[in-house]
Design a protein around this motif. Structure first.
Motif: not given
Length: 264
Positions: A176-184, A194-212
């Protein structure tokens, strides 16, 4: 100590990689079997472990035996190795939906048994594994298992009655997290990124949020409020998510996982 693996798929690979990286055991202390010679050859080359000619051979030589096959294959595997399992061997199952009571009935005798529920982020050393034990397991056995499962992420002891919930909240939820990242990322692409950059931004946002959440100990709701400035863009997005039923949809999805797990 000899550790045996029956099944050498992705989860076994994560466990082996973690315990070798953390120097819990050496390559020489690990032996495994898989359905195909191709898989066993791959594991020999990647990790330098030994492989055996049969599941019976792996079980016979192991002090700790990890059953890492799919739940559907458990009856035939247990029937094959039943006579090799003595009261001093520690058996660890990572099969979803198979209770300790069910596994012991298949063995037709008391077994020193630990049930674990790891998740796929274990493949990158960020797993979360639920661990429960039966009455035959000693404290030192449980501690060893927690150390083993903790070599590729977090390992948490829970009562077995919570295993279905653990499977939903950590085992299934990466999908479900992967689906959320894909949707963002899709939304960012729609906005011109650009698609690659979009995945980097979305993935890092999820990673950082979980770490917080994990490192600050602050309630997720409070952290959400910290991001939502009055009259700002974030609170407008939160309003839309609430309107579309995001919170309810997530709860219903995990509840469906729990119910399905109970029926496996």
């Amino acid at each position: 100590m000899q550790i045996g693996f029956i099944g050498l798929g992705n989860m076994a690979k994560a466990i082996i990689g973690g315990m070798l990286k953390q120097n819990i055991v050496t390559q020489e202390q690990i032996v495994g079997t898989a359905k195909t010679e191709t898989t066993m050859e791959k594991m020999r080359k990647e990790f330098g472990i030994r492989t055996a000619g049969s599941n019976k051979e792996t079980a016979a030589g192991a002090d700790v035996l990890i059953l890492a096959v799919k739940p559907i294959f458990f009856p035939e595997v247990i029937e094959e190795i039943r006579d090799e399992i003595t009261e001093d061997k520690l058996v660890i199952s990572i099969a979803a939906g198979k209770t300790m009571e069910w596994i012991e009935k298949e063995f037709k005798k008391p077994v020193k048994l630990i049930r674990c529920m790891p998740n796929t982020p274990a493949l990158v050393g960020e797993g979360c594994t639920a661990v429960c034990v039966n009455s035959s397991v000693k404290c030192e056995d449980e501690e060893f298992c927690l150390k083993l499962m903790g070599s590729f992420g977090k390992a948490i002891s829970i009562p077995e009655r919570l295993m279905d919930a653990a499977g939903a909240v950590s085992g299934s939820s990466p999908a479900y997290v992967f689906m959320f990242i894909e949707a963002m990322a899709d939304a960012a692409v729609a906005a011109g990124m650009p698609r690659k950059q979009a995945y980097e931004f979305a993935s890092q946002a999820v990673l950082g949020s979980a770490k917080m959440v994990l490192e600050t100990g602050i309630h997720p709701g409070e952290l959400k409020d910290m991001v939502c400035s009055p009259g700002g863009t974030t609170i407008e997005g939160v309003r839309v998510l609430e309107e579309k039923g995001m919170r309810s949809a997530v709860m219903e999805a995990l509840s469906a996982c729990v119910e399905k797990s109970k029926k496996l």
